[in-house]
Design a protein around this motif. Structure first.
Motif, PDB file in Angstrom:
ATOM      1  N   VAL A 111      46.829 -34.759  -2.350  1.00  0.00           N
ATOM      2  CA  VAL A 111      47.986 -35.225  -1.555  1.00  0.00           C
ATOM      3  C   VAL A 111      49.128 -34.219  -1.660  1.00  0.00           C
ATOM      4  O   VAL A 111      49.859 -33.970  -0.697  1.00  0.00           O
ATOM      5  N   GLU A 112      49.253 -33.610  -2.841  1.00  0.00           N
ATOM      6  CA  GLU A 112      50.384 -32.703  -3.111  1.00  0.00           C
ATOM      7  C   GLU A 112      50.285 -31.379  -2.346  1.00  0.00           C
ATOM      8  O   GLU A 112      51.194 -30.556  -2.378  1.00  0.00           O
ATOM      9  N   GLY A 113      49.150 -31.144  -1.679  1.00  0.00           N
ATOM     10  CA  GLY A 113      48.984 -29.912  -0.888  1.00  0.00           C
ATOM     11  C   GLY A 113      48.085 -28.896  -1.575  1.00  0.00           C
ATOM     12  O   GLY A 113      47.795 -29.003  -2.764  1.00  0.00           O
ATOM     13  N   GLY A 114      47.655 -27.910  -0.804  1.00  0.00           N
ATOM     14  CA  GLY A 114      46.777 -26.865  -1.339  1.00  0.00           C
ATOM     15  C   GLY A 114      45.326 -27.320  -1.386  1.00  0.00           C
ATOM     16  O   GLY A 114      45.000 -28.463  -1.063  1.00  0.00           O
ATOM     17  N   GLU A 115      44.448 -26.396  -1.786  1.00  0.00           N
ATOM     18  CA  GLU A 115      43.029 -26.710  -1.970  1.00  0.00           C
ATOM     19  C   GLU A 115      42.555 -26.047  -3.253  1.00  0.00           C
ATOM     20  O   GLU A 115      42.962 -24.924  -3.577  1.00  0.00           O
ATOM     21  N   TYR A 116      41.686 -26.739  -3.980  1.00  0.00           N
ATOM     22  CA  TYR A 116      41.215 -26.255  -5.274  1.00  0.00           C
ATOM     23  C   TYR A 116      39.720 -26.483  -5.415  1.00  0.00           C
ATOM     24  O   TYR A 116      39.127 -27.247  -4.665  1.00  0.00           O
ATOM     25  N   VAL A 117      39.144 -25.811  -6.420  1.00  0.00           N
ATOM     26  CA  VAL A 117      37.751 -26.073  -6.780  1.00  0.00           C
ATOM     27  C   VAL A 117      37.731 -26.599  -8.213  1.00  0.00           C
ATOM     28  O   VAL A 117      38.180 -25.914  -9.139  1.00  0.00           O
ATOM     29  N   LEU A 118      37.234 -27.810  -8.370  1.00  0.00           N
ATOM     30  CA  LEU A 118      37.026 -28.375  -9.700  1.00  0.00           C
ATOM     31  C   LEU A 118      35.670 -27.878 -10.185  1.00  0.00           C
ATOM     32  O   LEU A 118      34.647 -28.124  -9.543  1.00  0.00           O
ATOM     33  N   LYS A 119      35.683 -27.142 -11.291  1.00  0.00           N
ATOM     34  CA  LYS A 119      34.438 -26.553 -11.803  1.00  0.00           C
ATOM     35  C   LYS A 119      34.112 -27.168 -13.150  1.00  0.00           C
ATOM     36  O   LYS A 119      34.886 -27.049 -14.098  1.00  0.00           O
ATOM     37  N   ILE A 120      32.963 -27.831 -13.230  1.00  0.00           N
ATOM     38  CA  ILE A 120      32.512 -28.449 -14.483  1.00  0.00           C
ATOM     39  C   ILE A 120      31.306 -27.649 -14.952  1.00  0.00           C
ATOM     40  O   ILE A 120      30.264 -27.609 -14.283  1.00  0.00           O
ATOM     41  N   MET A 121      31.455 -26.956 -16.081  1.00  0.00           N
ATOM     42  CA  MET A 121      30.396 -26.071 -16.582  1.00  0.00           C
ATOM     43  C   MET A 121      29.248 -26.880 -17.163  1.00  0.00           C
ATOM     44  O   MET A 121      29.449 -27.978 -17.678  1.00  0.00           O
ATOM     45  N   ASN A 122      28.029 -26.304 -17.132  1.00  0.00           N
ATOM     46  CA  ASN A 122      26.894 -26.971 -17.766  1.00  0.00           C
ATOM     47  C   ASN A 122      27.125 -27.061 -19.280  1.00  0.00           C
ATOM     48  O   ASN A 122      27.914 -26.312 -19.852  1.00  0.00           O
ATOM     49  N   SER A 123      26.434 -27.996 -19.911  1.00  0.00           N
ATOM     50  CA  SER A 123      26.723 -28.309 -21.324  1.00  0.00           C
ATOM     51  C   SER A 123      26.450 -27.129 -22.260  1.00  0.00           C
ATOM     52  O   SER A 123      27.127 -26.952 -23.264  1.00  0.00           O
ATOM     53  N   GLU A 124      25.464 -26.278 -21.903  1.00  0.00           N
ATOM     54  CA  GLU A 124      25.133 -25.153 -22.781  1.00  0.00           C
ATOM     55  C   GLU A 124      26.244 -24.098 -22.757  1.00  0.00           C
ATOM     56  O   GLU A 124      26.742 -23.667 -23.792  1.00  0.00           O
ATOM     57  N   ASP A 125      26.659 -23.693 -21.545  1.00  0.00           N
ATOM     58  CA  ASP A 125      27.731 -22.697 -21.426  1.00  0.00           C
ATOM     59  C   ASP A 125      29.056 -23.243 -21.952  1.00  0.00           C
ATOM     60  O   ASP A 125      29.917 -22.487 -22.393  1.00  0.00           O
ATOM     61  N   SER A 126      29.221 -24.580 -21.882  1.00  0.00           N
ATOM     62  CA  SER A 126      30.474 -25.198 -22.342  1.00  0.00           C
ATOM     63  C   SER A 126      30.692 -25.015 -23.839  1.00  0.00           C
ATOM     64  O   SER A 126      31.810 -25.119 -24.332  1.00  0.00           O
ATOM     65  N   LYS A 127      29.597 -24.740 -24.561  1.00  0.00           N
ATOM     66  CA  LYS A 127      29.713 -24.549 -26.022  1.00  0.00           C
ATOM     67  C   LYS A 127      30.375 -23.215 -26.349  1.00  0.00           C
ATOM     68  O   LYS A 127      30.861 -23.009 -27.451  1.00  0.00           O
ATOM     69  N   ASN A 128      30.339 -22.291 -25.376  1.00  0.00           N
ATOM     70  CA  ASN A 128      30.830 -20.935 -25.653  1.00  0.00           C
ATOM     71  C   ASN A 128      32.255 -20.764 -25.125  1.00  0.00           C
ATOM     72  O   ASN A 128      32.487 -20.104 -24.107  1.00  0.00           O
ATOM     73  N   HIS A 129      33.178 -21.371 -25.854  1.00  0.00           N
ATOM     74  CA  HIS A 129      34.574 -21.413 -25.410  1.00  0.00           C
ATOM     75  C   HIS A 129      35.168 -20.010 -25.242  1.00  0.00           C
ATOM     76  O   HIS A 129      35.864 -19.717 -24.267  1.00  0.00           O
ATOM     77  N   ALA A 130      34.863 -19.126 -26.196  1.00  0.00           N
ATOM     78  CA  ALA A 130      35.444 -17.770 -26.160  1.00  0.00           C
ATOM     79  C   ALA A 130      34.972 -16.999 -24.919  1.00  0.00           C
ATOM     80  O   ALA A 130      35.743 -16.280 -24.292  1.00  0.00           O
TER      81      ALA A 130
END
Length: 356
Positions: A46-65
């Motif tokens: 509603v606030e304007g603009g367009e974005y992509v919400l990206k949810i990483m797979n669980s394996e890659d999510s472990k590698n924060h760095a």
């Protein structure tokens, strides 16, 4: 490449709630976007603009760095004038956040980012004129040249020693080649891996090192119409395969994926090469290895797509997009042989550069 690399499967309402809670935005519209092993939504708040919400797979999510370096690299490229997404901070100021989510089979932790949306369509949908191919090669070279200037405390994490998609690790394909049992393509792939061992590995010390995007493919490059009835590059997506590699790897990857979208794939190499060399001329050893590296990337793509289908049969259609076209192109390149293909690429690149 393991079954543990769980692809997130959020419902639209879960994703919408997450955007509100984490970023303080109210989604007006949301639609899913295709992805290999993450989950993406296009979000119009509603606030304007367009974005992509990206949810990483669980394996890659472990590698924060690693994710931190990728997110920083996007910002660095953006600051240096390349059309790259940047991450929007959460309401508490973080560029990414680890969320525990139940997608229907128990809670898993997934790294979440909200990225700026880049306009354009994928280059796979545009007519690949020699000029657009030239721009593609030039953009890939500019990107790697800028990445080489980047400083970050966790940069060493990009070494990614056994990363299966790195062109430094083609011989790891031997562990997956049984997925081609009974397929005549298996012999071609084995022969190419042997050529890689004999002609690329001994020469690698003469390649110039850099940081690779690693997946400069026909679905990760966006274009928009330009004022000359052609197209210009408007976006570079997906830094998930970034790794420490060599300039020649990026060029080989770029040529291979652009070939997938061309009615006469052999003609792609010349203009891409000319664009690349307008920024980063190749040395003799790099030139000598280009053909085998392009073929090696085809092998990675075909073998790993076939393997992924055994893990995720429900995602077969998306996973096999590249594979189906790629088999015919790989066979054609292999039949033509190194000398014939290189002659076409290098002569065409020279002619293209002369016209510039």
């Amino acid at each position: 490449m393991s079954a543990k690399r769980a692809k997130p499967n959020l419902s639209q309402s879960q994703a919408s709630e997450m955007v509100k809670r984490l970023f303080g935005l109210t989604p007006l519209e949301m639609r899913p976007l295709p992805s290999y092993d993450d989950q993406n939504f296009c979000v119009a708040p509603v606030e304007g603009g367009e974005y992509v919400l990206k949810i990483m797979n669980s394996e890659d999510s472990k590698n924060h760095a690693l994710m931190e370096v990728q997110t920083y690299a996007m910002s660095f490229l953006h600051q240096n004038g390349l059309p790259v997404q940047t991450a929007l901070p959460t309401t508490s100021g973080e560029l990414m956040t680890l969320e525990e989510i139940d997608c229907g089979d128990g809670c898993q932790k997934y790294l979440v980012r909200l990225l700026t949306y880049l306009p354009g369509t994928t280059i796979s949908k545009a007519p690949l004129t020699p000029q657009l191919l030239y721009e593609t090669g030039k953009t890939a070279a500019r990107m790697d040249k800028v990445l080489q200037e980047m400083k970050h405390p966790h940069l060493s994490i990009l070494q990614r020693e056994n990363f299966i998609w790195s062109l430094s690790n083609v011989i790891l394909l031997e562990g997956y080649i049984k997925v081609l049992d009974g397929d005549p393509l298996q012999e071609v792939v084995k022969s190419i891996i042997n050529q890689y061992k004999t002609s690329v590995i001994p020469n690698r010390s003469n390649f110039r090192k850099c940081i690779n995007h690693g997946d400069f493919n026909d679905l990760n490059v966006l274009v928009q119409p330009d004022e000359n009835d052609g197209y210009r590059i408007s976006g570079i997506l997906d830094f998930g395969d970034m790794n420490s590699g060599y300039y020649i790897h990026e060029l080989a990857i770029t040529i291979m994926y652009m070939m997938m979208e061309h009615p006469d794939p052999i003609e792609v190499g010349g203009p891409v090469l000319a664009g690349w060399e307008s920024i980063l001329p190749l040395n003799e050893v790099e030139k000598e290895c280009l053909y085998v590296l392009v073929l090696s990337r085809f092998c990675q793509s075909l073998v790993l797509a076939r393997y992924s289908v055994t893990l995720h049969p429900e995602n077969a259609e998306y996973l096999m997009i590249t594979s189906r076209k790629g088999i015919h192109i790989l066979q054609k390149l292999w039949e033509l042989g190194k000398e014939e293909v290189e002659k076409e690429w290098f002569q065409s690149a020279a002619q293209f550069s002369d016209r510039k």
